[in-house]
Design a protein around this motif. Structure first.
Motif, mmCIF file in Angstrom:
data_model
loop_
_atom_site.group_PDB
_atom_site.id
_atom_site.type_symbol
_atom_site.label_atom_id
_atom_site.label_comp_id
_atom_site.label_asym_id
_atom_site.label_seq_id
_atom_site.Cartn_x
_atom_site.Cartn_y
_atom_site.Cartn_z
ATOM 1 N N LEU A 81 9.185 84.745 32.353
ATOM 2 C CA LEU A 81 9.683 84.264 31.055
ATOM 3 C C LEU A 81 9.599 82.741 30.940
ATOM 4 N N PHE A 82 9.073 82.112 31.988
ATOM 5 C CA PHE A 82 8.964 80.655 32.006
ATOM 6 C C PHE A 82 7.517 80.211 32.202
ATOM 7 N N PRO A 83 6.654 80.511 31.230
ATOM 8 C CA PRO A 83 5.280 80.022 31.336
ATOM 9 C C PRO A 83 5.247 78.497 31.187
ATOM 10 N N LYS A 84 4.227 77.893 31.766
ATOM 11 C CA LYS A 84 4.044 76.434 31.643
ATOM 12 C C LYS A 84 3.991 76.043 30.175
ATOM 13 N N GLY A 85 4.491 74.848 29.880
ATOM 14 C CA GLY A 85 4.427 74.363 28.497
ATOM 15 C C GLY A 85 5.652 74.731 27.682
ATOM 16 N N THR A 86 6.716 75.228 28.336
ATOM 17 C CA THR A 86 7.917 75.605 27.578
ATOM 18 C C THR A 86 9.171 74.889 28.089
ATOM 19 N N SER A 87 8.978 73.670 28.592
ATOM 20 C CA SER A 87 10.115 72.924 29.142
ATOM 21 C C SER A 87 10.777 72.061 28.077
ATOM 22 N N ARG A 88 11.946 71.568 28.449
ATOM 23 C CA ARG A 88 12.584 70.493 27.714
ATOM 24 C C ARG A 88 11.656 69.287 27.886
ATOM 25 N N GLY A 89 11.338 68.608 26.812
ATOM 26 C CA GLY A 89 10.331 67.548 26.923
ATOM 27 C C GLY A 89 9.154 67.989 26.084
ATOM 28 N N GLU A 90 8.678 69.202 26.348
ATOM 29 C CA GLU A 90 7.630 69.770 25.502
ATOM 30 C C GLU A 90 8.254 70.347 24.232
ATOM 31 N N PHE A 91 9.509 70.785 24.365
ATOM 32 C CA PHE A 91 10.281 71.242 23.210
ATOM 33 C C PHE A 91 11.572 70.432 23.130
ATOM 34 N N ASP A 92 12.139 70.382 21.949
ATOM 35 C CA ASP A 92 13.367 69.626 21.728
ATOM 36 C C ASP A 92 14.471 70.117 22.667
ATOM 37 N N GLU A 93 15.306 69.170 23.118
ATOM 38 C CA GLU A 93 16.362 69.547 24.068
ATOM 39 C C GLU A 93 17.423 70.440 23.438
ATOM 40 N N LYS A 94 17.424 70.527 22.114
ATOM 41 C CA LYS A 94 18.336 71.471 21.457
ATOM 42 C C LYS A 94 17.762 72.886 21.502
ATOM 43 N N VAL A 95 16.450 72.963 21.695
ATOM 44 C CA VAL A 95 15.771 74.261 21.674
ATOM 45 C C VAL A 95 15.825 74.942 23.039
ATOM 46 N N THR A 96 15.607 74.160 24.096
ATOM 47 C CA THR A 96 15.599 74.751 25.436
ATOM 48 C C THR A 96 16.279 73.847 26.449
ATOM 49 N N ARG A 97 16.915 74.481 27.419
ATOM 50 C CA ARG A 97 17.552 73.745 28.518
ATOM 51 C C ARG A 97 16.715 73.838 29.803
ATOM 52 N N ALA A 98 15.512 74.379 29.701
ATOM 53 C CA ALA A 98 14.659 74.548 30.879
ATOM 54 C C ALA A 98 14.080 73.203 31.312
ATOM 55 N N LEU A 99 14.489 72.719 32.472
ATOM 56 C CA LEU A 99 14.045 71.405 32.947
ATOM 57 C C LEU A 99 12.616 71.459 33.493
ATOM 58 N N PRO A 100 11.873 70.359 33.353
ATOM 59 C CA PRO A 100 10.502 70.302 33.907
ATOM 60 C C PRO A 100 10.475 70.607 35.405
ATOM 61 N N LYS A 101 11.606 70.406 36.066
ATOM 62 C CA LYS A 101 11.697 70.670 37.510
ATOM 63 C C LYS A 101 11.309 72.117 37.866
ATOM 64 N N ILE A 102 11.498 73.029 36.932
ATOM 65 C CA ILE A 102 11.123 74.434 37.179
ATOM 66 C C ILE A 102 9.664 74.514 37.623
ATOM 67 N N TRP A 103 8.814 73.779 36.923
ATOM 68 C CA TRP A 103 7.377 73.864 37.203
ATOM 69 C C TRP A 103 6.962 72.906 38.317
ATOM 70 N N GLU A 104 7.772 71.864 38.539
ATOM 71 C CA GLU A 104 7.497 70.949 39.657
ATOM 72 C C GLU A 104 7.867 71.608 40.982
ATOM 73 N N ASP A 105 8.856 72.503 40.935
ATOM 74 C CA ASP A 105 9.317 73.193 42.145
ATOM 75 C C ASP A 105 9.326 74.698 41.882
ATOM 76 N N TRP A 106 8.173 75.217 41.560
ATOM 77 C CA TRP A 106 8.059 76.632 41.194
ATOM 78 C C TRP A 106 8.524 77.537 42.328
ATOM 79 N N LYS A 107 8.218 77.154 43.572
ATOM 80 C CA LYS A 107 8.649 77.946 44.733
ATOM 81 C C LYS A 107 10.172 78.047 44.765
ATOM 82 N N GLY A 108 10.819 76.919 44.510
ATOM 83 C CA GLY A 108 12.283 76.885 44.484
ATOM 84 C C GLY A 108 12.836 77.778 43.378
ATOM 85 N N PHE A 109 12.139 77.805 42.262
ATOM 86 C CA PHE A 109 12.551 78.642 41.130
ATOM 87 C C PHE A 109 12.428 80.121 41.513
#
Ligand code: HEC
Length: 160
Positions: A81-109
């Motif tokens: 449910l977390f494809p690349k391109g759907t982070s906060r930063g790419e979308f308004d912070e009111k729209v999503t709380r998904a931090l870019p860190k998800i994709w920087e540390d995908w293994k951790g996610f």
């Protein structure tokens, strides 16, 4: 002058039109809506059934077991449910709380996802045994490692 105004309006309409019909943005929006609904309906709802048992003694241990199994059955779907391109930063912070860190540390996610899978399975088993104290302890562990273990590093603060 008048001609320029018409031109400006035409350009604006075109720009707005292309924003609204940008397929990547629309897809991202749909994905974000979908995962928020998933978190609420598929994860939070059974979570609250268990919480009510633990905090208020509502329902039965077998309700807890069934709810833990519901969480366990769907938890593995989280990364998809977390494809690349759907982070906060790419979308308004009111729209999503998904931090870019998800994709920087995908293994951790993925590890955080696995923790929820493991802890919800353990809770289901313990609930089968019916021991309220043990259920309470494992519910705490699932919340801390399974939910908090992902929200803390990977979910940003709520913005209104
Ligand atoms: C592997 C990561 C991960 C796990 C595990 C996880 N979550 Fe989430 N959750 C997120 C992220 C990231 C968001 C923010 C999504 C967004 O705003 O796009 C979120 C959002 C939510 C939301 C808000 C949905 C909304 O309407 O905005 C709720 C409620 C929620 N999670 C509940 C839970 C509960 C309860 C658990 C544990 C049983 C859990 N989550 C486990 C990553 C996770």
């Amino acid at each position: 002058m008048r001609k320029l105004t018409y031109m400006t309006v035409a350009v604006l309409i075109l720009a707005v039109g292309s924003l609204a019909s940008d397929p990547a943005a629309a897809d991202g929006m749909a994905t974000i809506d979908k995962r928020k609904a998933f978190m609420k309906t598929d994860i939070l709802k059974p979570f609250l059934v268990i919480k009510k048992f633990v905090k208020d003694g509502a329902g039965t241990a077998s309700d807890v077991a069934a709810s833990a199994r519901k969480i366990n059955a769907v938890a593995g779907q989280i990364p998809a449910l977390f494809p690349k391109g759907t982070s906060r930063g790419e979308f308004d912070e009111k729209v999503t709380r998904a931090l870019p860190k998800i994709w920087e540390d995908w293994k951790g996610f993925e590890t955080a996802t696995a923790a929820l899978v493991t802890e919800s399975a353990a809770l289901a088993k313990i609930a089968d045994g019916g021991d309220s104290a043990a259920i309470g302890a494992q519910f705490g562990k699932m919340g801390k490692l399974g939910c908090g273990g992902c929200h803390k590093p990977f979910r940003g603060a709520k913005v209104k």
